[in-house]
Write a protein that holds these residues in place. Sequence first.
Motif, PDB file in Angstrom:
ATOM      1  N   SER A  14      33.796  38.756  23.617  1.00  0.00           N
ATOM      2  CA  SER A  14      34.189  38.216  24.917  1.00  0.00           C
ATOM      3  C   SER A  14      34.567  39.305  25.908  1.00  0.00           C
ATOM      4  CB  SER A  14      35.366  37.244  24.749  1.00  0.00           C
ATOM      5  OG  SER A  14      36.517  37.935  24.310  1.00  0.00           O
ATOM      6  N   ASP A  15      34.573  40.562  25.479  1.00  0.00           N
ATOM      7  CA  ASP A  15      34.983  41.632  26.388  1.00  0.00           C
ATOM      8  C   ASP A  15      33.809  42.044  27.268  1.00  0.00           C
ATOM      9  OD1 ASP A  15      36.844  43.293  27.520  1.00  0.00           O
ATOM     10  OD2 ASP A  15      36.375  44.971  26.188  1.00  0.00           O
ATOM     11  N   PHE A  16      34.114  42.284  28.524  1.00  0.00           N
ATOM     12  CA  PHE A  16      33.090  42.645  29.515  1.00  0.00           C
ATOM     13  C   PHE A  16      33.590  43.843  30.295  1.00  0.00           C
ATOM     14  CE2 PHE A  16      31.525  42.071  33.962  1.00  0.00           C
ATOM     15  CZ  PHE A  16      30.174  42.315  33.707  1.00  0.00           C
ATOM     16  N   ASN A  17      32.787  44.892  30.310  1.00  0.00           N
ATOM     17  CA  ASN A  17      33.161  46.103  31.046  1.00  0.00           C
ATOM     18  C   ASN A  17      31.952  46.590  31.844  1.00  0.00           C
ATOM     19  OD1 ASN A  17      34.039  48.512  32.064  1.00  0.00           O
ATOM     20  ND2 ASN A  17      34.935  49.239  30.151  1.00  0.00           N
ATOM     21  N   PRO A  18      31.916  46.313  33.144  1.00  0.00           N
ATOM     22  CA  PRO A  18      30.750  46.697  33.953  1.00  0.00           C
ATOM     23  C   PRO A  18      30.641  48.191  34.194  1.00  0.00           C
ATOM     24  CG  PRO A  18      32.473  45.798  35.359  1.00  0.00           C
ATOM     25  CD  PRO A  18      32.928  45.607  33.941  1.00  0.00           C
ATOM     26  N   MET A  19      31.640  48.951  33.748  1.00  0.00           N
ATOM     27  CA  MET A  19      31.641  50.393  33.982  1.00  0.00           C
ATOM     28  C   MET A  19      30.919  51.174  32.887  1.00  0.00           C
ATOM     29  SD  MET A  19      33.440  50.691  36.801  1.00  0.00           S
ATOM     30  CE  MET A  19      33.962  52.408  36.815  1.00  0.00           C
ATOM     31  N   VAL A  20      30.573  50.514  31.788  1.00  0.00           N
ATOM     32  CA  VAL A  20      29.928  51.217  30.677  1.00  0.00           C
ATOM     33  C   VAL A  20      28.773  50.368  30.161  1.00  0.00           C
ATOM     34  CG1 VAL A  20      32.064  52.396  30.001  1.00  0.00           C
ATOM     35  CG2 VAL A  20      31.479  50.199  28.946  1.00  0.00           C
ATOM     36  N   ASN A 300      26.890  42.226  45.101  1.00  0.00           N
ATOM     37  CA  ASN A 300      28.306  42.018  44.833  1.00  0.00           C
ATOM     38  C   ASN A 300      28.420  41.194  43.560  1.00  0.00           C
ATOM     39  OD1 ASN A 300      31.060  41.749  44.962  1.00  0.00           O
ATOM     40  ND2 ASN A 300      31.065  40.274  46.637  1.00  0.00           N
ATOM     41  N   ARG A 301      28.904  41.827  42.499  1.00  0.00           N
ATOM     42  CA  ARG A 301      28.916  41.172  41.186  1.00  0.00           C
ATOM     43  C   ARG A 301      29.754  39.906  41.184  1.00  0.00           C
ATOM     44  NH1 ARG A 301      27.767  43.525  36.488  1.00  0.00           N
ATOM     45  NH2 ARG A 301      28.025  45.628  37.324  1.00  0.00           N
ATOM     46  N   LEU A 327      31.864  35.462  38.410  1.00  0.00           N
ATOM     47  CA  LEU A 327      30.687  36.324  38.289  1.00  0.00           C
ATOM     48  C   LEU A 327      29.470  35.676  38.950  1.00  0.00           C
ATOM     49  CD1 LEU A 327      31.479  37.505  34.697  1.00  0.00           C
ATOM     50  CD2 LEU A 327      31.193  39.018  36.676  1.00  0.00           C
ATOM     51  N   PHE A 328      29.164  36.148  40.164  1.00  0.00           N
ATOM     52  CA  PHE A 328      28.024  35.628  40.908  1.00  0.00           C
ATOM     53  C   PHE A 328      26.712  35.875  40.165  1.00  0.00           C
ATOM     54  CE2 PHE A 328      30.447  36.730  45.072  1.00  0.00           C
ATOM     55  CZ  PHE A 328      31.282  35.637  44.881  1.00  0.00           C
ATOM     56  N   ASP A 329      26.573  37.083  39.578  1.00  0.00           N
ATOM     57  CA  ASP A 329      25.289  37.405  38.958  1.00  0.00           C
ATOM     58  C   ASP A 329      25.037  36.603  37.690  1.00  0.00           C
ATOM     59  OD1 ASP A 329      27.362  38.910  37.882  1.00  0.00           O
ATOM     60  OD2 ASP A 329      26.229  40.772  37.755  1.00  0.00           O
ATOM     61  N   SER A 330      26.066  36.080  37.074  1.00  0.00           N
ATOM     62  CA  SER A 330      25.859  35.152  35.963  1.00  0.00           C
ATOM     63  C   SER A 330      25.497  33.754  36.476  1.00  0.00           C
ATOM     64  CB  SER A 330      27.119  35.069  35.095  1.00  0.00           C
ATOM     65  OG  SER A 330      26.962  34.114  34.074  1.00  0.00           O
ATOM     66  N   ALA A 400      28.049  52.948  38.034  1.00  0.00           N
ATOM     67  CA  ALA A 400      29.237  52.428  37.353  1.00  0.00           C
ATOM     68  C   ALA A 400      30.335  52.218  38.390  1.00  0.00           C
ATOM     69  CB  ALA A 400      29.701  53.392  36.269  1.00  0.00           C
ATOM     70  N   ILE A 401      30.231  51.116  39.110  1.00  0.00           N
ATOM     71  CA  ILE A 401      31.245  50.741  40.097  1.00  0.00           C
ATOM     72  C   ILE A 401      31.724  49.343  39.737  1.00  0.00           C
ATOM     73  CG2 ILE A 401      31.744  50.296  42.538  1.00  0.00           C
ATOM     74  CD1 ILE A 401      29.705  52.381  43.273  1.00  0.00           C
ATOM     75  N   HIS A 402      33.008  49.113  39.887  1.00  0.00           N
ATOM     76  CA  HIS A 402      33.683  47.933  39.374  1.00  0.00           C
ATOM     77  C   HIS A 402      32.955  46.625  39.677  1.00  0.00           C
ATOM     78  CE1 HIS A 402      37.880  45.989  38.709  1.00  0.00           C
ATOM     79  NE2 HIS A 402      37.232  46.138  37.592  1.00  0.00           N
ATOM     80  N   LEU A 403      32.823  46.266  40.949  1.00  0.00           N
ATOM     81  CA  LEU A 403      32.246  44.975  41.319  1.00  0.00           C
ATOM     82  C   LEU A 403      30.966  45.094  42.133  1.00  0.00           C
ATOM     83  CD1 LEU A 403      35.396  42.831  42.202  1.00  0.00           C
ATOM     84  CD2 LEU A 403      34.031  42.807  40.102  1.00  0.00           C
TER      85      LEU A 403
END
Length: 414
Positions: A14-20, A300-301, A327-330, A400-403
Amino acid sequence: MTVTGQADHSGAESDFNPMVNPHQEDPHPFYRRARTRSVMFSPSVDAYLVCRYTDVHAVLDDPETFSARLAFPFIYDNPPEVVAELRAGGVPEQRRLVDEDSPRHRQIRALIDVGFSAQRIRSLMPVVWRRAEELVDRFTGGTADLVAEYAGPYVQGIINAVIGFPVEAAERVETSTLDSFTLSNPAAPVEAKIDAARRLGEFTRYLQALVDARRAAPRDDLISVLVHGADGIPGLAQDGAVHGIIRGTRIAGFPTTRDAITATTLLALQNPAVHEGILREPTQTIIKATEEALRRNPPNRGVFRVTTREVELGGTRLPQGARVLVLFDSANRDDTVFPDADAVVLGRPNVHDHVSFGRGLHACPGAPVARAEIQVALRTLFGRLPGLRLADGFEPTYRAIHLVRGLESLRVQW
């Protein structure tokens, strides 16, 4: 209130990290799994993930329960040494439009709507067309990076003109935008935040000089609208509030539109039928390609919100004060709304139901000008360079930018 489950805290799944990686490069396999489950808590973003289209709508349509004002940290919530630099530089602690709830949101939104009015967009179109042509004129050697050499400087020039920044300040303004991202990024090193805070203090003094100049002699720009008001709407009484809105508008209006242009261009270059359609019937094909690219890869994520009361979301009970990441992209690839959602389908009958520009109270006020910029950029690019293609060996990689999710580069040749 009927509750069918509790939030999923099951760990790595369930963990989500858009930076990696893998989420940085391709978050969609994670999203597909997430949409089959209840609301999940992600330790990396310290928020519950809202991935289903209907749940995203539920959050965006209920700003009283899901607050914007409580969701984003103040830049003064940074470590003490960063705060000391902000204070030394006189950086005002003010909210952006996206951080505001009603009733304050109403006045600020009305002023920004004036700044981005249809009349204002029409008056800008000669500048938009000219800027695109000038940048293509600079291409040499049969190859270019469309992020650094086209979309970036193109959008930068336009949003700066809308706000009221002079051409010669482009580099200074861009640095301030990157510094704002650094200060709002919880993963950024403290040393980088200290440097960003110091530079933002210098930019604050520069921006105040522009505000003072517009107060004395208004122009046709957003700074003047915010200072003096327009259409019977009073201006903002505090200069610090003007600073916050200007910083937020620049952050919202630059990287997102830049990345939407490159995402749409990549979609066309990766799909021969779209490319051929642009050459054969550019106007309608580019309009359709723009919307499909916005749906598939929103720049914009998403946005954060905080619950103001206990609430059920997607069958899960969330307590008051829970932080959620919408989460727009989801949502835009939810197959229950967009059949065959991963595919490129021009002319989807419901493509405009995507949430890439938000929805409701916080729908993006700059959406019309962003669409105009994207369409002019592609019309000029493919009109001038019909043989455009991806550079040999190019593989897309993402920042690798947050949103904000955008291409690192888009290397092409012709």
